[in-house]
Design an enzyme around this catalytic site. Sequence first.
Site, PDB file in Angstrom:
ATOM      1  N   HIS A 223      10.745   1.834  -2.139  1.00 34.47           N
ATOM      2  CA  HIS A 223      10.078   3.136  -2.209  1.00 34.47           C
ATOM      3  C   HIS A 223       8.887   3.077  -3.174  1.00 34.47           C
ATOM      4  O   HIS A 223       7.762   3.434  -2.813  1.00 34.47           O
ATOM      5  CB  HIS A 223      11.094   4.194  -2.667  1.00 34.47           C
ATOM      6  CG  HIS A 223      10.526   5.573  -2.777  1.00 34.47           C
ATOM      7  ND1 HIS A 223      10.666   6.503  -1.776  1.00 34.47           N
ATOM      8  CD2 HIS A 223       9.827   6.182  -3.756  1.00 34.47           C
ATOM      9  CE1 HIS A 223      10.052   7.630  -2.138  1.00 34.47           C
ATOM     10  NE2 HIS A 223       9.548   7.465  -3.343  1.00 34.47           N
ATOM     11  N   GLU A 224       9.146   2.602  -4.380  1.00 32.07           N
ATOM     12  CA  GLU A 224       8.064   2.538  -5.372  1.00 32.07           C
ATOM     13  C   GLU A 224       6.998   1.527  -4.954  1.00 32.07           C
ATOM     14  O   GLU A 224       5.816   1.712  -5.231  1.00 32.07           O
ATOM     15  CB  GLU A 224       8.613   2.222  -6.766  1.00 32.07           C
ATOM     16  CG  GLU A 224       9.639   3.227  -7.300  1.00 32.07           C
ATOM     17  CD  GLU A 224       9.203   4.698  -7.265  1.00 32.07           C
ATOM     18  OE1 GLU A 224       7.997   4.967  -7.433  1.00 32.07           O
ATOM     19  OE2 GLU A 224      10.071   5.576  -7.054  1.00 32.07           O
TER      20      GLU A 224
ATOM     21  N   HIS B 224       4.535   3.322  -2.901  1.00 32.83           N
ATOM     22  CA  HIS B 224       3.586   4.052  -3.754  1.00 32.83           C
ATOM     23  C   HIS B 224       2.562   3.083  -4.351  1.00 32.83           C
ATOM     24  O   HIS B 224       1.373   3.375  -4.417  1.00 32.83           O
ATOM     25  CB  HIS B 224       4.334   4.733  -4.911  1.00 32.83           C
ATOM     26  CG  HIS B 224       5.046   5.995  -4.527  1.00 32.83           C
ATOM     27  ND1 HIS B 224       4.410   7.054  -3.929  1.00 32.83           N
ATOM     28  CD2 HIS B 224       6.341   6.387  -4.692  1.00 32.83           C
ATOM     29  CE1 HIS B 224       5.290   8.059  -3.735  1.00 32.83           C
ATOM     30  NE2 HIS B 224       6.468   7.667  -4.187  1.00 32.83           N
TER      31      HIS B 224
ATOM     32  N   GLU C 223       3.628  10.203  -0.882  1.00 29.88           N
ATOM     33  CA  GLU C 223       5.043  10.069  -0.530  1.00 29.88           C
ATOM     34  C   GLU C 223       5.204   9.504   0.885  1.00 29.88           C
ATOM     35  O   GLU C 223       6.187   8.825   1.172  1.00 29.88           O
ATOM     36  CB  GLU C 223       5.748  11.423  -0.670  1.00 29.88           C
ATOM     37  CG  GLU C 223       7.257  11.358  -0.656  1.00 29.88           C
ATOM     38  CD  GLU C 223       7.880  10.635  -1.846  1.00 29.88           C
ATOM     39  OE1 GLU C 223       7.158  10.349  -2.831  1.00 29.88           O
ATOM     40  OE2 GLU C 223       9.092  10.335  -1.779  1.00 29.88           O
TER      41      GLU C 223
HETATM   42 CO    CO Z   1       8.202   8.902  -4.258  1.00 28.29          CO
END
Ligand code: CO
Length: 509
Positions: free
Chosen positions: A266-267, A270, A296
Amino acid sequence: MLNTETNFTYQRYVQWMRGVADLRYANAVLQWDQETYMPEAGADRRSGQIATLSELAHRLFTEPQRAGELAALMADGSLDEKQRRNVSLTSEDFEQQARLPGEFVRTMSETVSRSFQAWMNARKANSFSVFAPLLNQLVDLKKREADYLGWQDHPYNALLNQYEKGCTVALLDKTFSQLRSPLMALLAKIAARPQVSEEIVQQSFPEQKQWAFSMELLQKMGFDFNAGRQDKSAHPFTTNFSARDVRITTRIDPDDLSNMTYSTIHELGHAFYEQGLPDDQYGLPLGEFTSLGIHESQSRLWENNVGRSLAWCRCFFPLIAKHFPSQCKHTGAETFYRAVNRVQPSFIRTEADELTYHFHVMIRYELEKALMEGLLKVEEIPAYWNEAYKKYLGITVTDDRTGCLQDVHWSHGSFGYFPTYSLGSLYAAQFYAAAQKAIPELEKQLLAGNFSLLLNWLRREIHIHGRFFTSEELCRRATGTTLNIDWFMQYVNEKYRFIYAFEEEAGQS
Ligand code: CO
Protein backbone atom coordinates in the site's frame (compact mmCIF):
# COMPACT_ATOMS: atom_id res chain seq x y z
CA MET A 1 9.66 34.02 -26.21
CA LEU A 2 9.49 35.18 -22.65
CA ASN A 3 10.39 38.80 -22.17
CA THR A 4 13.08 39.31 -19.54
CA GLU A 5 10.85 41.09 -17.11
CA THR A 6 8.23 38.31 -17.03
CA ASN A 7 10.96 35.70 -16.86
CA PHE A 8 12.42 37.49 -13.88
CA THR A 9 9.04 37.64 -12.18
CA TYR A 10 8.29 33.97 -12.82
CA GLN A 11 11.74 33.11 -11.53
CA ARG A 12 11.08 35.17 -8.43
CA TYR A 13 7.80 33.34 -8.03
CA VAL A 14 9.64 30.01 -8.25
CA GLN A 15 12.22 31.17 -5.72
CA TRP A 16 9.54 32.27 -3.29
CA MET A 17 7.59 29.00 -3.66
CA ARG A 18 10.74 26.92 -3.16
CA GLY A 19 11.51 28.83 0.03
CA VAL A 20 8.05 27.94 1.35
CA ALA A 21 8.49 24.33 0.24
CA ASP A 22 11.87 24.09 2.02
CA LEU A 23 10.22 25.10 5.30
CA ARG A 24 7.33 22.69 4.78
CA TYR A 25 9.55 19.75 3.88
CA ALA A 26 11.90 20.50 6.79
CA ASN A 27 8.79 20.32 8.95
CA ALA A 28 7.88 17.01 7.32
CA VAL A 29 11.28 15.64 8.38
CA LEU A 30 10.50 16.58 11.99
CA GLN A 31 7.08 14.96 11.75
CA TRP A 32 8.49 11.80 10.16
CA ASP A 33 11.05 11.62 12.97
CA GLN A 34 8.31 12.17 15.56
CA GLU A 35 6.56 9.02 14.37
CA THR A 36 9.61 6.83 13.84
CA TYR A 37 12.62 7.52 16.06
CA MET A 38 11.99 10.42 18.45
CA PRO A 39 12.21 9.50 22.15
CA GLU A 40 8.99 10.17 24.04
CA ALA A 41 10.55 12.88 26.21
CA GLY A 42 11.27 14.93 23.08
CA ALA A 43 7.56 15.37 22.36
CA ASP A 44 6.92 18.73 24.06
CA ARG A 45 9.79 20.64 22.47
CA ARG A 46 9.11 18.96 19.15
CA SER A 47 5.54 20.31 19.17
CA GLY A 48 6.96 23.82 19.50
CA GLN A 49 9.52 23.28 16.73
CA ILE A 50 6.88 22.00 14.34
CA ALA A 51 4.49 24.82 15.24
CA THR A 52 7.18 27.46 14.63
CA LEU A 53 8.06 26.06 11.21
CA SER A 54 4.35 25.77 10.28
CA GLU A 55 3.76 29.36 11.25
CA LEU A 56 6.86 30.57 9.36
CA ALA A 57 5.86 28.65 6.22
CA HIS A 58 2.35 30.03 6.43
CA ARG A 59 3.61 33.58 6.98
CA LEU A 60 6.05 33.36 4.07
CA PHE A 61 3.36 31.94 1.79
CA THR A 62 0.72 34.53 2.69
CA GLU A 63 2.84 37.71 2.53
CA PRO A 64 0.34 40.41 1.46
CA GLN A 65 2.35 41.71 -1.51
CA ARG A 66 2.13 38.26 -3.16
CA ALA A 67 -1.50 38.81 -4.08
CA GLY A 68 -0.54 41.65 -6.44
CA GLU A 69 2.45 39.78 -7.85
CA LEU A 70 0.40 36.70 -8.59
CA ALA A 71 -2.33 38.79 -10.23
CA ALA A 72 0.29 40.51 -12.41
CA LEU A 73 1.80 37.19 -13.43
CA MET A 74 -1.66 35.81 -14.23
CA ALA A 75 -2.24 38.75 -16.56
CA ASP A 76 1.02 38.15 -18.40
CA GLY A 77 0.35 36.53 -21.77
CA SER A 78 3.87 35.23 -22.28
CA LEU A 79 3.84 32.44 -19.68
CA ASP A 80 3.70 28.96 -21.12
CA GLU A 81 0.89 26.56 -20.28
CA LYS A 82 2.60 24.91 -17.32
CA GLN A 83 3.82 28.18 -15.84
CA ARG A 84 0.33 29.61 -16.15
CA ARG A 85 -1.18 26.56 -14.44
CA ASN A 86 1.36 26.81 -11.59
CA VAL A 87 0.57 30.46 -11.01
CA SER A 88 -3.17 29.91 -11.23
CA LEU A 89 -3.13 27.04 -8.71
CA THR A 90 -0.88 29.06 -6.40
CA SER A 91 -3.35 31.96 -6.58
CA GLU A 92 -6.15 29.61 -5.50
CA ASP A 93 -4.03 28.20 -2.65
CA PHE A 94 -2.98 31.69 -1.62
CA GLU A 95 -6.56 32.88 -1.55
CA GLN A 96 -7.52 29.92 0.71
CA GLN A 97 -4.50 30.11 3.01
CA ALA A 98 -4.71 33.87 3.43
CA ARG A 99 -8.09 33.38 5.06
CA LEU A 100 -6.44 31.60 8.01
CA PRO A 101 -4.91 34.00 10.57
CA GLY A 102 -1.29 33.17 11.48
CA GLU A 103 -2.20 32.84 15.15
CA PHE A 104 -4.83 30.25 14.20
CA VAL A 105 -2.30 28.23 12.18
CA ARG A 106 0.07 28.16 15.15
CA THR A 107 -2.67 27.14 17.60
CA MET A 108 -3.80 24.40 15.23
CA SER A 109 -0.27 23.08 14.81
CA GLU A 110 0.42 23.03 18.56
CA THR A 111 -2.91 21.38 19.29
CA VAL A 112 -2.24 18.75 16.64
CA SER A 113 1.16 17.88 18.11
CA ARG A 114 -0.29 17.57 21.61
CA SER A 115 -3.22 15.60 20.25
CA PHE A 116 -0.93 13.06 18.65
CA GLN A 117 0.72 12.40 22.04
CA ALA A 118 -2.69 12.28 23.75
CA TRP A 119 -3.92 9.79 21.17
CA MET A 120 -0.86 7.59 21.77
CA ASN A 121 -1.44 7.77 25.53
CA ALA A 122 -5.13 7.03 25.09
CA ARG A 123 -4.28 3.96 23.03
CA LYS A 124 -1.86 2.80 25.68
CA ALA A 125 -4.54 3.24 28.35
CA ASN A 126 -7.18 1.85 25.98
CA SER A 127 -9.38 4.75 27.00
CA PHE A 128 -11.04 7.29 24.72
CA SER A 129 -11.51 9.71 27.62
CA VAL A 130 -7.72 10.35 27.67
CA PHE A 131 -7.99 11.67 24.10
CA ALA A 132 -11.40 13.38 24.38
CA PRO A 133 -10.29 16.80 25.80
CA LEU A 134 -7.78 17.36 22.97
CA LEU A 135 -10.19 16.04 20.39
CA ASN A 136 -12.77 18.50 21.65
CA GLN A 137 -10.33 21.35 21.07
CA LEU A 138 -9.52 20.01 17.61
CA VAL A 139 -13.17 19.77 16.58
CA ASP A 140 -13.72 23.36 17.69
CA LEU A 141 -10.67 24.46 15.72
CA LYS A 142 -11.90 22.56 12.66
CA LYS A 143 -15.27 24.28 12.83
CA ARG A 144 -13.46 27.62 13.00
CA GLU A 145 -11.27 26.59 10.09
CA ALA A 146 -14.33 25.73 7.98
CA ASP A 147 -15.77 29.16 8.77
CA TYR A 148 -12.51 30.93 7.89
CA LEU A 149 -12.28 29.03 4.60
CA GLY A 150 -15.93 29.58 3.80
CA TRP A 151 -18.46 26.96 2.76
CA GLN A 152 -21.75 26.37 1.03
CA ASP A 153 -24.48 23.92 2.07
CA HIS A 154 -22.41 22.18 4.77
CA PRO A 155 -19.39 23.16 6.94
CA TYR A 156 -17.87 19.74 6.26
CA ASN A 157 -17.57 20.75 2.57
CA ALA A 158 -14.81 23.22 3.46
CA LEU A 159 -12.75 20.41 4.99
CA LEU A 160 -13.49 17.84 2.27
CA ASN A 161 -12.38 20.37 -0.33
CA GLN A 162 -8.90 20.57 1.22
CA TYR A 163 -8.21 16.93 0.40
CA GLU A 164 -10.31 16.44 -2.70
CA LYS A 165 -11.07 19.62 -4.57
CA GLY A 166 -14.74 19.88 -5.42
CA CYS A 167 -15.75 17.00 -3.15
CA THR A 168 -18.98 17.66 -1.27
CA VAL A 169 -21.38 16.05 1.17
CA ALA A 170 -23.95 15.86 -1.65
CA LEU A 171 -21.52 13.97 -3.90
CA LEU A 172 -20.40 11.57 -1.17
CA ASP A 173 -23.94 10.91 0.05
CA LYS A 174 -24.77 9.91 -3.51
CA THR A 175 -21.67 7.75 -4.06
CA PHE A 176 -22.07 5.90 -0.77
CA SER A 177 -25.76 5.30 -1.32
CA GLN A 178 -24.97 3.85 -4.77
CA LEU A 179 -22.35 1.57 -3.25
CA ARG A 180 -24.26 0.38 -0.22
CA SER A 181 -26.82 -2.00 -1.71
CA PRO A 182 -24.69 -3.82 -4.32
CA LEU A 183 -22.01 -4.26 -1.65
CA MET A 184 -24.55 -5.63 0.82
CA ALA A 185 -25.84 -8.02 -1.87
CA LEU A 186 -22.33 -9.31 -2.59
CA LEU A 187 -21.55 -9.67 1.11
CA ALA A 188 -24.74 -11.71 1.56
CA LYS A 189 -23.72 -14.08 -1.27
CA ILE A 190 -20.30 -14.54 0.30
CA ALA A 191 -21.74 -15.13 3.76
CA ALA A 192 -23.84 -17.96 2.32
CA ARG A 193 -20.71 -19.78 1.08
CA PRO A 194 -18.16 -21.77 3.09
CA GLN A 195 -15.50 -19.44 4.53
CA VAL A 196 -11.97 -19.62 3.07
CA SER A 197 -9.11 -20.41 5.43
CA GLU A 198 -6.58 -17.79 6.47
CA GLU A 199 -4.43 -20.28 8.35
CA ILE A 200 -1.50 -19.83 5.97
CA VAL A 201 -1.00 -16.16 6.94
CA GLN A 202 -1.98 -16.58 10.59
CA GLN A 203 1.09 -18.35 11.90
CA SER A 204 4.18 -17.22 13.72
CA PHE A 205 6.29 -15.03 11.40
CA PRO A 206 9.33 -13.63 13.26
CA GLU A 207 9.66 -9.85 13.03
CA GLN A 208 13.20 -9.80 11.63
CA LYS A 209 12.28 -12.22 8.87
CA GLN A 210 9.21 -10.22 7.95
CA TRP A 211 11.36 -7.11 7.74
CA ALA A 212 13.81 -8.85 5.41
CA PHE A 213 10.93 -10.07 3.25
CA SER A 214 9.38 -6.60 3.06
CA MET A 215 12.67 -5.06 1.91
CA GLU A 216 13.09 -7.68 -0.82
CA LEU A 217 9.47 -7.23 -1.83
CA LEU A 218 9.96 -3.47 -2.23
CA GLN A 219 13.08 -3.98 -4.27
CA LYS A 220 11.44 -6.57 -6.57
CA MET A 221 8.39 -4.41 -7.15
CA GLY A 222 10.50 -1.41 -8.12
CA PHE A 223 10.74 0.96 -5.12
CA ASP A 224 13.64 3.32 -5.80
CA PHE A 225 15.87 2.97 -2.74
CA ASN A 226 18.16 5.69 -4.09
CA ALA A 227 15.24 8.06 -3.64
CA GLY A 228 13.62 6.68 -0.51
CA ARG A 229 13.73 4.37 2.49
CA GLN A 230 11.49 2.24 4.68
CA ASP A 231 11.23 2.35 8.49
CA LYS A 232 8.76 1.16 11.13
CA SER A 233 5.98 3.13 12.84
CA ALA A 234 2.81 2.45 14.83
CA HIS A 235 0.65 3.62 11.95
CA PRO A 236 2.13 3.07 8.47
CA PHE A 237 2.40 6.18 6.30
CA THR A 238 4.25 7.74 3.37
CA THR A 239 5.81 11.17 3.39
CA ASN A 240 8.25 12.92 1.10
CA PHE A 241 10.78 15.72 1.31
CA SER A 242 11.05 15.94 -2.49
CA ALA A 243 10.36 13.50 -5.32
CA ARG A 244 13.90 12.25 -4.70
CA ASP A 245 13.42 11.49 -1.00
CA VAL A 246 10.29 9.48 -0.25
CA ARG A 247 9.83 7.78 3.13
CA ILE A 248 7.50 4.88 3.79
CA THR A 249 6.85 3.02 7.03
CA THR A 250 5.38 -0.35 7.82
CA ARG A 251 4.31 -2.23 10.93
CA ILE A 252 4.82 -5.88 11.72
CA ASP A 253 2.40 -8.27 13.41
CA PRO A 254 4.42 -11.38 14.29
CA ASP A 255 1.28 -13.53 14.07
CA ASP A 256 0.03 -12.32 10.72
CA LEU A 257 2.06 -12.07 7.52
CA SER A 258 -0.62 -10.34 5.43
CA ASN A 259 -0.74 -7.27 7.69
CA MET A 260 2.85 -6.21 6.96
CA THR A 261 2.79 -7.47 3.36
CA TYR A 262 -0.20 -5.42 2.25
CA SER A 263 0.64 -2.40 4.32
CA THR A 264 4.07 -2.36 2.65
CA ILE A 265 2.57 -2.68 -0.84
CA HIS A 266 0.00 0.00 0.00
CA GLU A 267 2.66 2.50 1.02
CA LEU A 268 4.75 1.46 -1.99
CA GLY A 269 1.85 2.58 -4.20
CA HIS A 270 1.87 5.98 -2.48
CA ALA A 271 5.66 6.12 -2.84
CA PHE A 272 5.52 5.33 -6.58
CA TYR A 273 3.30 8.38 -7.02
CA GLU A 274 5.64 10.64 -5.04
CA GLN A 275 8.76 9.29 -6.79
CA GLY A 276 7.01 9.82 -10.12
CA LEU A 277 6.21 13.50 -9.60
CA PRO A 278 8.35 15.79 -11.78
CA ASP A 279 11.37 16.86 -9.71
CA ASP A 280 11.98 19.94 -11.88
CA GLN A 281 8.67 21.27 -10.51
CA TYR A 282 9.89 21.03 -6.88
CA GLY A 283 7.94 23.38 -4.61
CA LEU A 284 5.40 24.23 -7.33
CA PRO A 285 1.86 22.89 -7.74
CA LEU A 286 2.85 20.80 -10.77
CA GLY A 287 5.35 19.02 -8.51
CA GLU A 288 2.58 17.99 -6.09
CA PHE A 289 -0.01 15.20 -6.13
CA THR A 290 -3.37 16.22 -7.48
CA SER A 291 -5.65 15.05 -4.65
CA LEU A 292 -5.76 12.55 -1.80
CA GLY A 293 -8.36 10.45 -3.64
CA ILE A 294 -5.92 10.02 -6.53
CA HIS A 295 -3.04 9.40 -4.08
CA GLU A 296 -5.08 6.67 -2.44
CA SER A 297 -6.02 5.24 -5.84
CA GLN A 298 -2.31 4.55 -6.38
CA SER A 299 -1.85 2.78 -3.05
CA ARG A 300 -5.07 0.78 -3.39
CA LEU A 301 -4.29 -0.19 -6.98
CA TRP A 302 -0.95 -1.71 -5.99
CA GLU A 303 -2.25 -3.19 -2.75
CA ASN A 304 -5.44 -4.75 -4.10
CA ASN A 305 -5.73 -4.82 -7.87
CA VAL A 306 -2.10 -5.96 -8.15
CA GLY A 307 -1.03 -7.34 -4.74
CA ARG A 308 -4.21 -9.31 -4.07
CA SER A 309 -4.40 -10.74 -7.59
CA LEU A 310 -3.82 -14.39 -8.36
CA ALA A 311 -0.95 -13.42 -10.69
CA TRP A 312 0.88 -11.54 -7.91
CA CYS A 313 0.36 -14.37 -5.42
CA ARG A 314 1.69 -16.91 -7.92
CA CYS A 315 4.66 -14.68 -8.68
CA PHE A 316 5.56 -13.95 -5.05
CA PHE A 317 4.73 -17.20 -3.32
CA PRO A 318 8.17 -18.70 -4.04
CA LEU A 319 9.78 -15.67 -2.38
CA ILE A 320 7.48 -16.00 0.63
CA ALA A 321 8.35 -19.70 0.84
CA LYS A 322 12.04 -18.82 0.65
CA HIS A 323 11.74 -16.51 3.68
CA PHE A 324 9.29 -18.75 5.58
CA PRO A 325 9.96 -22.34 4.48
CA SER A 326 8.36 -24.11 7.44
CA GLN A 327 5.20 -21.96 7.40
CA CYS A 328 4.70 -22.61 3.67
CA LYS A 329 5.58 -26.28 3.59
CA HIS A 330 2.21 -27.86 2.89
CA THR A 331 0.57 -25.17 0.85
CA GLY A 332 0.66 -23.14 -2.36
CA ALA A 333 -0.01 -19.83 -4.05
CA GLU A 334 -3.77 -20.41 -4.54
CA THR A 335 -4.25 -21.02 -0.81
CA PHE A 336 -2.34 -17.83 -0.08
CA TYR A 337 -4.48 -15.96 -2.64
CA ARG A 338 -7.71 -17.09 -0.98
CA ALA A 339 -6.39 -16.30 2.50
CA VAL A 340 -5.45 -12.71 1.66
CA ASN A 341 -8.81 -12.13 0.00
CA ARG A 342 -10.93 -13.57 2.80
CA VAL A 343 -14.03 -11.45 3.38
CA GLN A 344 -14.99 -11.08 7.02
CA PRO A 345 -16.46 -8.13 8.94
CA SER A 346 -13.74 -6.95 11.33
CA PHE A 347 -12.85 -4.13 13.72
CA ILE A 348 -9.79 -2.56 12.14
CA ARG A 349 -10.17 -0.53 8.94
CA THR A 350 -6.59 -0.95 7.71
CA GLU A 351 -6.92 -4.72 7.91
CA ALA A 352 -10.37 -4.89 6.36
CA ASP A 353 -11.12 -6.76 3.14
CA GLU A 354 -11.95 -4.81 -0.01
CA LEU A 355 -15.72 -5.02 0.55
CA THR A 356 -16.28 -4.29 4.23
CA TYR A 357 -13.61 -1.57 3.94
CA HIS A 358 -16.16 0.86 2.54
CA PHE A 359 -18.39 0.44 5.59
CA HIS A 360 -15.49 1.43 7.86
CA VAL A 361 -15.16 4.58 5.76
CA MET A 362 -18.91 5.31 5.67
CA ILE A 363 -19.08 5.10 9.48
CA ARG A 364 -16.28 7.65 9.87
CA TYR A 365 -17.81 9.87 7.20
CA GLU A 366 -21.23 9.95 8.86
CA LEU A 367 -19.59 10.52 12.25
CA GLU A 368 -17.44 13.46 11.11
CA LYS A 369 -20.37 14.98 9.29
CA ALA A 370 -22.43 14.84 12.49
CA LEU A 371 -19.52 16.28 14.54
CA MET A 372 -19.19 19.23 12.18
CA GLU A 373 -22.92 19.84 12.22
CA GLY A 374 -22.87 19.78 16.01
CA LEU A 375 -25.32 16.87 16.03
CA LEU A 376 -22.78 14.67 17.79
CA LYS A 377 -20.61 15.57 20.80
CA VAL A 378 -17.05 14.28 21.16
CA GLU A 379 -17.99 12.45 24.38
CA GLU A 380 -20.63 10.51 22.45
CA ILE A 381 -18.17 9.14 19.87
CA PRO A 382 -17.49 5.71 21.44
CA ALA A 383 -21.19 4.91 21.81
CA TYR A 384 -21.95 6.18 18.29
CA TRP A 385 -19.03 4.22 16.87
CA ASN A 386 -19.93 0.97 18.55
CA GLU A 387 -23.54 1.23 17.50
CA ALA A 388 -22.57 1.90 13.88
CA TYR A 389 -20.29 -1.15 13.79
CA LYS A 390 -23.14 -3.26 15.10
CA LYS A 391 -25.52 -1.84 12.52
CA TYR A 392 -23.30 -1.96 9.40
CA LEU A 393 -20.93 -4.84 10.10
CA GLY A 394 -22.85 -6.83 12.69
CA ILE A 395 -19.95 -6.89 15.16
CA THR A 396 -19.67 -5.76 18.78
CA VAL A 397 -16.77 -3.44 19.59
CA THR A 398 -15.59 -4.12 23.13
CA ASP A 399 -12.75 -1.65 23.62
CA ASP A 400 -11.66 1.77 22.37
CA ARG A 401 -8.33 0.66 20.98
CA THR A 402 -9.99 -1.62 18.43
CA GLY A 403 -12.85 0.90 18.17
CA CYS A 404 -12.77 4.66 17.88
CA LEU A 405 -9.08 5.05 18.87
CA GLN A 406 -7.73 2.99 15.98
CA ASP A 407 -7.03 5.77 13.46
CA VAL A 408 -4.32 8.40 13.77
CA HIS A 409 -6.20 10.88 11.53
CA TRP A 410 -8.13 12.95 14.05
CA SER A 411 -5.02 13.39 16.17
CA HIS A 412 -3.40 14.88 13.05
CA GLY A 413 -6.33 17.26 12.68
CA SER A 414 -7.38 15.42 9.52
CA PHE A 415 -11.15 15.65 9.26
CA GLY A 416 -12.66 15.01 5.84
CA TYR A 417 -9.82 12.68 4.93
CA PHE A 418 -11.50 9.27 5.29
CA PRO A 419 -13.85 9.58 2.28
CA THR A 420 -10.78 9.79 0.02
CA TYR A 421 -10.07 6.16 0.96
CA SER A 422 -13.28 4.95 -0.64
CA LEU A 423 -12.84 7.27 -3.60
CA GLY A 424 -9.31 5.89 -3.95
CA SER A 425 -10.52 2.29 -4.20
CA LEU A 426 -13.13 3.29 -6.76
CA TYR A 427 -10.58 5.22 -8.84
CA ALA A 428 -8.13 2.32 -8.50
CA ALA A 429 -10.55 -0.17 -10.06
CA GLN A 430 -11.30 2.23 -12.91
CA PHE A 431 -7.62 3.01 -13.57
CA TYR A 432 -6.69 -0.66 -13.40
CA ALA A 433 -9.37 -1.60 -15.94
CA ALA A 434 -8.02 1.10 -18.26
CA ALA A 435 -4.46 -0.15 -17.77
CA GLN A 436 -5.55 -3.72 -18.59
CA LYS A 437 -7.10 -2.45 -21.79
CA ALA A 438 -4.01 -0.44 -22.71
CA ILE A 439 -1.61 -3.30 -21.85
CA PRO A 440 -3.16 -6.56 -23.09
CA GLU A 441 -0.27 -8.65 -21.74
CA LEU A 442 -0.46 -7.04 -18.27
CA GLU A 443 -1.38 -10.19 -16.35
CA LYS A 444 1.46 -12.17 -17.97
CA GLN A 445 3.87 -9.40 -17.06
CA LEU A 446 2.72 -9.41 -13.41
CA LEU A 447 3.04 -13.17 -13.28
CA ALA A 448 6.62 -12.79 -14.50
CA GLY A 449 7.34 -10.16 -11.83
CA ASN A 450 7.63 -7.35 -14.34
CA PHE A 451 5.85 -4.33 -12.93
CA SER A 452 7.40 -1.68 -15.13
CA LEU A 453 4.75 -1.66 -17.90
CA LEU A 454 2.05 -0.89 -15.36
CA LEU A 455 4.20 1.59 -13.46
CA ASN A 456 5.08 3.38 -16.70
CA TRP A 457 1.41 3.60 -17.65
CA LEU A 458 0.63 5.16 -14.24
CA ARG A 459 3.63 7.48 -14.54
CA ARG A 460 2.45 8.65 -17.95
CA GLU A 461 -1.27 8.94 -17.20
CA ILE A 462 -1.15 10.19 -13.61
CA HIS A 463 2.14 10.79 -11.79
CA ILE A 464 3.96 13.05 -14.22
CA HIS A 465 1.12 15.58 -14.38
CA GLY A 466 1.29 16.67 -10.75
CA ARG A 467 -1.64 19.02 -10.19
CA PHE A 468 -1.93 20.02 -13.84
CA PHE A 469 -5.28 18.21 -14.14
CA THR A 470 -8.00 17.90 -11.49
CA SER A 471 -8.91 14.38 -10.30
CA GLU A 472 -11.90 14.42 -12.58
CA GLU A 473 -9.91 15.48 -15.64
CA LEU A 474 -7.16 12.94 -14.92
CA CYS A 475 -9.74 10.20 -14.62
CA ARG A 476 -11.48 11.16 -17.85
CA ARG A 477 -8.20 11.36 -19.76
CA ALA A 478 -6.91 8.04 -18.45
CA THR A 479 -10.13 6.02 -18.58
CA GLY A 480 -12.51 7.81 -20.91
CA THR A 481 -15.11 8.69 -18.27
CA THR A 482 -15.39 10.39 -14.89
CA LEU A 483 -15.53 8.33 -11.69
CA ASN A 484 -18.07 5.53 -11.87
CA ILE A 485 -18.63 2.84 -9.21
CA ASP A 486 -19.45 0.20 -11.86
CA TRP A 487 -15.75 -0.57 -12.45
CA PHE A 488 -15.23 -1.36 -8.81
CA MET A 489 -18.39 -3.45 -8.57
CA GLN A 490 -17.48 -5.40 -11.70
CA TYR A 491 -13.99 -6.06 -10.34
CA VAL A 492 -15.16 -7.30 -6.93
CA ASN A 493 -18.07 -9.30 -8.33
CA GLU A 494 -15.75 -11.23 -10.65
CA LYS A 495 -13.05 -11.69 -8.07
CA TYR A 496 -15.22 -12.96 -5.25
CA ARG A 497 -17.41 -15.09 -7.50
CA PHE A 498 -14.23 -16.98 -8.32
CA ILE A 499 -12.88 -17.13 -4.75
CA TYR A 500 -16.16 -18.08 -3.10
CA ALA A 501 -17.37 -20.15 -6.07
CA PHE A 502 -20.84 -18.69 -6.57
CA GLU A 503 -23.36 -19.99 -9.00
CA GLU A 504 -22.95 -18.08 -12.23
CA GLU A 505 -25.77 -15.64 -12.80
CA ALA A 506 -28.03 -15.85 -15.83
CA GLY A 507 -26.71 -13.86 -18.77
CA GLN A 508 -23.12 -13.95 -17.53
CA SER A 509 -20.43 -16.30 -18.66
CO1 CO B 1 -3.12 5.24 1.96
